[in-house]
Motif scaffolding. Structure first.
Motif, PDB file in Angstrom:
ATOM      1  N   MET A 265      39.418  27.142  68.742  1.00 46.21           N
ATOM      2  CA  MET A 265      39.388  26.432  67.469  1.00 46.21           C
ATOM      3  C   MET A 265      39.647  24.949  67.685  1.00 46.21           C
ATOM      4  N   PRO A 266      38.908  24.076  67.003  1.00 49.44           N
ATOM      5  CA  PRO A 266      39.219  22.645  67.066  1.00 49.44           C
ATOM      6  C   PRO A 266      40.618  22.385  66.507  1.00 49.44           C
ATOM      7  N   LEU A 267      41.207  21.285  66.895  1.00 46.18           N
ATOM      8  CA  LEU A 267      42.496  20.902  66.347  1.00 46.18           C
ATOM      9  C   LEU A 267      42.312  20.508  64.887  1.00 46.18           C
ATOM     10  N   GLY A 268      43.323  20.788  64.074  1.00 41.20           N
ATOM     11  CA  GLY A 268      43.229  20.461  62.665  1.00 41.20           C
ATOM     12  C   GLY A 268      43.101  21.708  61.814  1.00 41.20           C
ATOM     13  N   ALA A 269      42.865  21.503  60.544  1.00 40.66           N
ATOM     14  CA  ALA A 269      42.800  22.602  59.588  1.00 40.66           C
ATOM     15  C   ALA A 269      41.372  23.098  59.425  1.00 40.66           C
ATOM     16  N   GLY A 270      41.228  24.429  59.310  1.00 32.57           N
ATOM     17  CA  GLY A 270      39.933  25.038  59.087  1.00 32.57           C
ATOM     18  C   GLY A 270      39.681  25.260  57.619  1.00 32.57           C
ATOM     19  N   PRO A 271      38.744  26.105  57.265  1.00 33.70           N
ATOM     20  CA  PRO A 271      37.908  26.886  58.183  1.00 33.70           C
ATOM     21  C   PRO A 271      36.844  26.030  58.877  1.00 33.70           C
ATOM     22  N   PHE A 272      36.410  26.525  60.060  1.00 31.02           N
ATOM     23  CA  PHE A 272      35.478  25.782  60.879  1.00 31.02           C
ATOM     24  C   PHE A 272      34.151  26.518  61.022  1.00 31.02           C
ATOM     25  N   ARG A 323      23.742  43.978  72.689  1.00 31.24           N
ATOM     26  CA  ARG A 323      23.272  43.797  71.309  1.00 31.24           C
ATOM     27  C   ARG A 323      24.173  44.531  70.321  1.00 31.24           C
ATOM     28  N   ARG A 324      24.532  45.766  70.645  1.00 25.29           N
ATOM     29  CA  ARG A 324      25.403  46.534  69.756  1.00 25.29           C
ATOM     30  C   ARG A 324      26.767  45.863  69.627  1.00 25.29           C
ATOM     31  N   GLY A 325      27.274  45.380  70.760  1.00 20.13           N
ATOM     32  CA  GLY A 325      28.556  44.692  70.719  1.00 20.13           C
ATOM     33  C   GLY A 325      28.497  43.427  69.871  1.00 20.13           C
ATOM     34  N   LEU A 326      27.391  42.694  69.963  1.00 21.58           N
ATOM     35  CA  LEU A 326      27.251  41.466  69.182  1.00 21.58           C
ATOM     36  C   LEU A 326      27.251  41.769  67.691  1.00 21.58           C
ATOM     37  N   ARG A 327      26.628  42.865  67.289  1.00 22.80           N
ATOM     38  CA  ARG A 327      26.621  43.211  65.865  1.00 22.80           C
ATOM     39  C   ARG A 327      28.050  43.443  65.372  1.00 22.80           C
ATOM     40  N   ARG A 328      28.859  44.124  66.162  1.00 22.96           N
ATOM     41  CA  ARG A 328      30.262  44.356  65.775  1.00 22.96           C
ATOM     42  C   ARG A 328      31.039  43.048  65.717  1.00 22.96           C
ATOM     43  N   TRP A 329      30.763  42.151  66.657  1.00 21.83           N
ATOM     44  CA  TRP A 329      31.447  40.849  66.647  1.00 21.83           C
ATOM     45  C   TRP A 329      31.087  40.075  65.380  1.00 21.83           C
ATOM     46  N   MET A 330      29.848  40.108  64.980  1.00 21.16           N
ATOM     47  CA  MET A 330      29.439  39.348  63.795  1.00 21.16           C
ATOM     48  C   MET A 330      30.090  39.912  62.536  1.00 21.16           C
ATOM     49  N   GLU A 331      30.295  41.229  62.483  1.00 21.05           N
ATOM     50  CA  GLU A 331      31.019  41.822  61.356  1.00 21.05           C
ATOM     51  C   GLU A 331      32.466  41.342  61.357  1.00 21.05           C
ATOM     52  N   TRP A 332      33.048  41.218  62.543  1.00 16.15           N
ATOM     53  CA  TRP A 332      34.435  40.724  62.659  1.00 16.15           C
ATOM     54  C   TRP A 332      34.520  39.265  62.236  1.00 16.15           C
ATOM     55  N   VAL A 333      33.555  38.447  62.652  1.00 14.43           N
ATOM     56  CA  VAL A 333      33.553  37.022  62.310  1.00 14.43           C
ATOM     57  C   VAL A 333      33.554  36.827  60.804  1.00 14.43           C
ATOM     58  N   ALA A 334      32.794  37.641  60.085  1.00 11.07           N
ATOM     59  CA  ALA A 334      32.667  37.476  58.641  1.00 11.07           C
ATOM     60  C   ALA A 334      33.992  37.672  57.915  1.00 11.07           C
ATOM     61  N   GLU A 335      34.969  38.305  58.573  1.00 12.07           N
ATOM     62  CA  GLU A 335      36.254  38.587  57.943  1.00 12.07           C
ATOM     63  C   GLU A 335      37.345  37.593  58.325  1.00 12.07           C
ATOM     64  N   GLN A 336      37.039  36.608  59.163  1.00 14.07           N
ATOM     65  CA  GLN A 336      38.076  35.692  59.639  1.00 14.07           C
ATOM     66  C   GLN A 336      38.261  34.525  58.668  1.00 14.07           C
ATOM     67  N   PRO A 337      39.496  34.322  58.186  1.00 12.10           N
ATOM     68  CA  PRO A 337      39.725  33.267  57.191  1.00 12.10           C
ATOM     69  C   PRO A 337      39.579  31.853  57.747  1.00 12.10           C
ATOM     70  N   ASP A 338      39.778  31.672  59.064  1.00 12.15           N
ATOM     71  CA  ASP A 338      39.676  30.324  59.623  1.00 12.15           C
ATOM     72  C   ASP A 338      38.274  30.007  60.129  1.00 12.15           C
ATOM     73  N   ILE A 339      37.314  30.908  59.876  1.00 12.53           N
ATOM     74  CA  ILE A 339      35.907  30.684  60.219  1.00 12.53           C
ATOM     75  C   ILE A 339      35.097  30.666  58.930  1.00 12.53           C
ATOM     76  N   ASP A 340      34.259  29.668  58.765  1.00 10.33           N
ATOM     77  CA  ASP A 340      33.353  29.612  57.627  1.00 10.33           C
ATOM     78  C   ASP A 340      32.098  30.398  57.997  1.00 10.33           C
ATOM     79  N   ALA A 341      32.023  31.616  57.505  1.00 11.91           N
ATOM     80  CA  ALA A 341      30.952  32.532  57.908  1.00 11.91           C
ATOM     81  C   ALA A 341      29.568  32.076  57.474  1.00 11.91           C
ATOM     82  N   ARG A 342      29.478  31.056  56.616  1.00 11.78           N
ATOM     83  CA  ARG A 342      28.172  30.527  56.238  1.00 11.78           C
ATOM     84  C   ARG A 342      27.552  29.686  57.337  1.00 11.78           C
ATOM     85  N   TYR A 343      28.394  29.219  58.260  1.00 12.96           N
ATOM     86  CA  TYR A 343      27.941  28.275  59.280  1.00 12.96           C
ATOM     87  C   TYR A 343      28.187  28.850  60.675  1.00 12.96           C
TER      88      TYR A 343
END
Length: 574
Positions: A265-272, A323-343
């Motif tokens: 994560m970059p330094l500073g406040a997210g989401p990123f 590929r299967r692992g990546l799909r699971r990772w993307m589902e996990w990313v969508a739930e992270q509050p410090d990640i802006d899942a739109r970007y």
């Protein structure tokens, strides 16, 4: 700047007459041939005891490359040495002044109609002086080339002494002029490329200091590290503590293997915004190939730009499992509050790029952009066949025999893709290997071991998938997701131009937005190698060509860092 001179061992001379350590040190001055310009000359002499001396000589402007002096001869106050210049040699014969602080004499050689002259003044070796300080720096001599430089400095009552090393070129202990004002030093560095000296401005003292290097309007900021006497092996690779925050993360699902990775994560406040980084087949989370952690270098560049990264421990060779692992990772990313899942972008190298494109084709809602780094645009069967044909052409094999070999090889590849019975596969492999041996003019017959090796490879599921997977079928399905495809024109894995064209043609056939970029002088690892690569990736200091990094950032930042109302989003995030 000096880039091609090789390091040498020192020559040794025995002192004739009276032994004197006054000869040791640097002898700095110039030499001139009749009707020519004055040229720099640096003679280094060190005592090794009992009347033994070792010496080196260099003239950057005069074409005398750094070299030892096996011909060094010292007899009293008379010094002789014969450096190699081109295909010949010059003979320098000089005598020390009465005070021992200068050395003057003549220059002769077989091709010279009349002798030249030289004059040298004595000065101590800075590196041997007590309390001298050392700084190391990588000089950006071109856009993609960093040359390591070591600076040796010693302060005296009457000012500063300085000398520099260009370790990769064998230029060691080259004296430089140092001008000091209020603690700020300006060093006049030698340059072969442009002739005129180049300035390095710095203020010594701290463990890390910022300096300026360049000439006229071309000035770059450089970082100098104290006590770095040897070049940094991998100047782009970040070392802890990093300039970003990171944590280990895992994804657990019932009945599925646990996935592991690192979120930076970059330094500073997210989401990123986030870039999911996918390495080449069979690499670790840092995408390491030949000691170059490509994805770790990308992480620094992206986090410095305000983009988080996710590096995955999925660097196996199984395309489907990744590929299967990546799909699971993307589902996990969508739930992270410090990640802006739109970007969220995907950046893949080699096979990682193919996996990113395949995922985006199937699940485009969660992907804002895709970057393909050295990823194939043609099926492996075509790439393998083209590569073998190119090798046979380079071996001057007859055109008809090349066609026969390729026909047999493609039959073997087709059998591998179809997983035919091992007996048929073995026969096909032997037919190809026999034809290839005949075409190359090799004596003897194809061994059973060679045939078995070909059979084993053809039975490897990962290689069979590589042969059959066709990126041209995937690209038209990556709808609504912009793609940036980068290929180095010195890629030895496949023909970059052909594969880049295949990616563009297949994507454009259905209106998919793709921007291609063919990178001159860059290899499969995205390293700068020039027009004629001669070194292995491991021997190249740079991990990614800086110009490549800059192009990637210039493209990806507008995709991820912009007004949320203008970015492409899935139906649940509009």
């Amino acid at each position: 700047m000096i880039t091609s001179v090789k390091m040498c061992v020192l020559g040794v001379a025995m002192l004739g007459g009276t032994e004197s350590d006054d000869l040791t040190g640097r002898w700095v001055g110039a030499w001139m041939l009749p009707g020519g310009d004055s040229r720099d000359l640096v003679l280094s002499v060190e005592s090794v005891g009992k009347g033994r001396f070792v010496g080196r000589v260099v003239s950057l402007a005069g074409g005398i490359q750094p070299q030892p002096l096996p011909s060094l001869s010292i007899a009293g106050d008379v010094v002789r040495f014969e450096p190699a210049v081109g295909d010949g040699r010059l003979q320098f014969r000089g005598k020390r002044s009465e005070d021992g602080q200068s050395l003057s004499g003549t220059v002769t050689g077989g091709a010279l109609a009349s002798p030249g002259v030289f004059h040298l003044d004595h000065r101590p070796m800075v590196r041997t002086m007590p309390d001298h300080i050392v700084y190391g720096v990588d000089i950006p001599v071109t856009e993609d080339d960093l040359v390591p430089l070591t600076v040796h400095l010693r302060r005296r009552d009457d000012g500063w002494l300085g000398e520099v090393d260009f370790p990769e070129s064998g230029v060691l202990g080259y004296p430089v002029d140092v001008q000091g004002t209020n603690g700020v030093l300006m060093l006049s560095l030698p340059s072969l490329a442009a002739g005129d000296p180049v300035a390095l401005t710095m203020q010594p003292g701290e463990p890390m200091v910022t300096g300026l290097w360049g000439r006229g309007q071309r000035v770059r900021v450089v970082e100098l590290q104290r006590d770095r006497s040897t070049p940094t092996r991998r100047p782009q690779v970040p070392v802890a503590p990093y300039s970003w925050r990171e944590r280990s993360v895992q994804v657990e699902s019932t009945g599925e293997p646990t996935l592991s990775g690192v979120l930076a994560m970059p330094l500073g406040a997210g989401p990123f915004p986030l870039a999911v980084l996918l390495g080449e087949a069979d690499t670790d989370r840092n995408g390491t190939i030949d000691e170059h952690p490509l994805l770790l270098v990308l992480t620094k560049a992206l986090t410095d730009a305000g983009i988080a990264t996710l590096r995955l421990d999925d660097g196996g060779t199984d395309f489907v499992a990744r590929r299967r692992g990546l799909r699971r990772w993307m589902e996990w990313v969508a739930e992270q509050p410090d990640i802006d899942a739109r970007y969220v972008a995907m950046i893949g190298h080699g096979q990682g790029g193919s996996i990113a494109a395949r995922h985006a084709a199937a699940f485009d809602e969660g992907v804002a952009a895709v970057v393909l780094l050295s990823s194939p645009g043609l099926p492996g069967r075509i790439i393998e066949s083209t590569r073998l044909r190119s090798l046979l052409v380079q071996s001057d094999v007859d055109a008809k025999m090349i066609d026969d070999v390729i026909t047999a090889y493609e039959a073997y590849l087709d059998y591998a893709i179809k997983s035919v019975h091992v007996d048929a596969l073995r026969e096909s492999a032997k037919t190809w290997l026999d034809a290839q041996r005949s075409a190359l003019g090799l004596s003897g017959t194809t061994s059973a071991q060679e045939v078995q090796s070909a059979v084993d490879r053809a039975q490897d599921s990962t290689w069979r998938f590589w042969l059959s997977y066709d990126p041209r079928a995937t690209m038209p399905r990556v709808r609504g997701v912009p793609i940036f495809a980068m290929q180095g024109d010195q890629d030895a894995t496949f023909d970059a131009g052909d594969n880049l064209k295949a990616l563009v043609d297949s994507a454009s056939s259905r209106g998919v937005s793709i921007e291609p970029r063919l990178l001159p002088g860059v290899n499969h690892l995205l390293q700068p190698v020039g027009a004629s690569p001669s070194h292995s990736s491991k021997r190249i200091r740079m991990t990614i060509a800086p110009s490549t990094l800059r192009s990637l950032l210039e493209w990806i930042k507008p995709q991820l860092i912009r007004n949320p109302t203008t970015i492409r989003t899935g139906p649940d995030t509009q």
